[in-house]
Design an enzyme around this catalytic site. Sequence first.
Site, PDB file in Angstrom:
ATOM      1  N   ASP A  49      46.522 -24.744 -44.910  1.00 49.79           N
ATOM      2  CA  ASP A  49      46.375 -23.881 -43.736  1.00 49.79           C
ATOM      3  C   ASP A  49      47.209 -22.626 -43.896  1.00 49.79           C
ATOM      4  OD1 ASP A  49      45.525 -23.866 -40.614  1.00 49.79           O
ATOM      5  OD2 ASP A  49      47.547 -23.038 -40.846  1.00 49.79           O
ATOM      6  N   TYR A  54      50.238 -14.109 -42.451  1.00 49.76           N
ATOM      7  CA  TYR A  54      51.454 -14.839 -42.857  1.00 49.76           C
ATOM      8  C   TYR A  54      52.101 -14.155 -44.047  1.00 49.76           C
ATOM      9  CZ  TYR A  54      49.836 -18.827 -40.010  1.00 49.76           C
ATOM     10  OH  TYR A  54      49.411 -19.646 -38.993  1.00 49.76           O
ATOM     11  N   HIS A 133      42.167 -16.332 -34.716  1.00 47.03           N
ATOM     12  CA  HIS A 133      43.582 -16.718 -34.655  1.00 47.03           C
ATOM     13  C   HIS A 133      44.155 -16.692 -33.245  1.00 47.03           C
ATOM     14  CE1 HIS A 133      47.639 -16.369 -37.044  1.00 47.03           C
ATOM     15  NE2 HIS A 133      47.679 -17.312 -36.139  1.00 47.03           N
ATOM     16  N   SER A 163      42.132 -20.812 -32.533  1.00 44.58           N
ATOM     17  CA  SER A 163      43.463 -21.239 -32.127  1.00 44.58           C
ATOM     18  C   SER A 163      43.946 -20.312 -31.022  1.00 44.58           C
ATOM     19  CB  SER A 163      44.440 -21.235 -33.308  1.00 44.58           C
ATOM     20  OG  SER A 163      44.651 -19.923 -33.788  1.00 44.58           O
ATOM     21  N   ASN A 164      44.901 -20.810 -30.240  1.00 41.54           N
ATOM     22  CA  ASN A 164      45.450 -20.018 -29.135  1.00 41.54           C
ATOM     23  C   ASN A 164      44.363 -19.523 -28.190  1.00 41.54           C
ATOM     24  OD1 ASN A 164      48.211 -20.158 -30.193  1.00 41.54           O
ATOM     25  ND2 ASN A 164      47.435 -18.839 -31.821  1.00 41.54           N
TER      26      ASN A 164
END
Length: 319
Positions: A49, A54, A133, A163-164
């Site tokens: 992941d 990042y 994301h 996500s989120n």
Amino acid sequence: MVQQLPLGNTGLKVSALALGCLNFGSRTNKETSYRLLDQYQDAGGTFLDTSNNYAFWNDGCVGGESELLLGQWMKERGNRARMFVGTKVGAQPTFPGGGFENKEGLGRKAIEQAIDASLLRLGTDYVDLYYAHVDDADIPLEETLETMDGLVRAGKVRALGCSNHSVSRIQAAQKISSDHNWTSYSCIQQRHTYLHSNPGADFGPQISADEELLRYCESHEDLSFLAHSPLLNGAYTRQDVSIPEQYEGPGVQARMRILNEVAVETEGTLNQVVLAWLLQNTPTTISLIAASSSDQLRENLGSLDIRLSQEQLERLNRA
């Protein structure tokens, strides 16, 4: 050996413990990152992941460092076909030095540019799982979902996730995808652990899973549930790490007492019991494990050997 679980109703299977690669190539240097990746693979793990952003907040980083390292590792190991790679779009700043307030978002142009950049860094022509994301209320859901579906049709992406996102936005997205016969989200990745976060707790751009989301995933087999930050950066076991203030409350001591009891009964560590509880509870939760040392990773993988009884699960849940 890391067991495999279905990803929504995609027909794809993923490791029950995903390896979170957030700091690989930045705070975690190349040598250590490679050692952890090799160790995870040797244990039968395949689910990596990462994200295109990042880790831009680490010193000297602009985002993309994690993807770049994973691409180099897979090339050197010749194992791309064996790995299940998930990456994300939407939260990368649009310029070096920017923050989350300057994120690229989930518009058509941003997504199409981001996937090609991610594929280049990863050294591959497809990713197995592509996440939205963070939710983007400024872009119509239809635009995001149509663009993401186009990536699947083009062969650049095998499955989609988010996500989120709140439950209401997930429901809206799933209906839109169904109505248009577009590829729908197969999973939701949210902050989640054994301790309850306080209602309305602020996690910045992140959203913590609540009871509504857990019940939704429990009743919708097409949406797998993934938990990030399940071990609260070591707060369960390390004396030098405090439980985050978002989790502090009247129920903490009771839950920690039961967690300690079950750890003694199973001869596991607190971290292992948390991960075992997430996997064996309802809904079944795929945890993202992050490690900066071989010992940490070995401990996390050892959670798969912990078998909680129904009575232990009920005690953990009631606390």
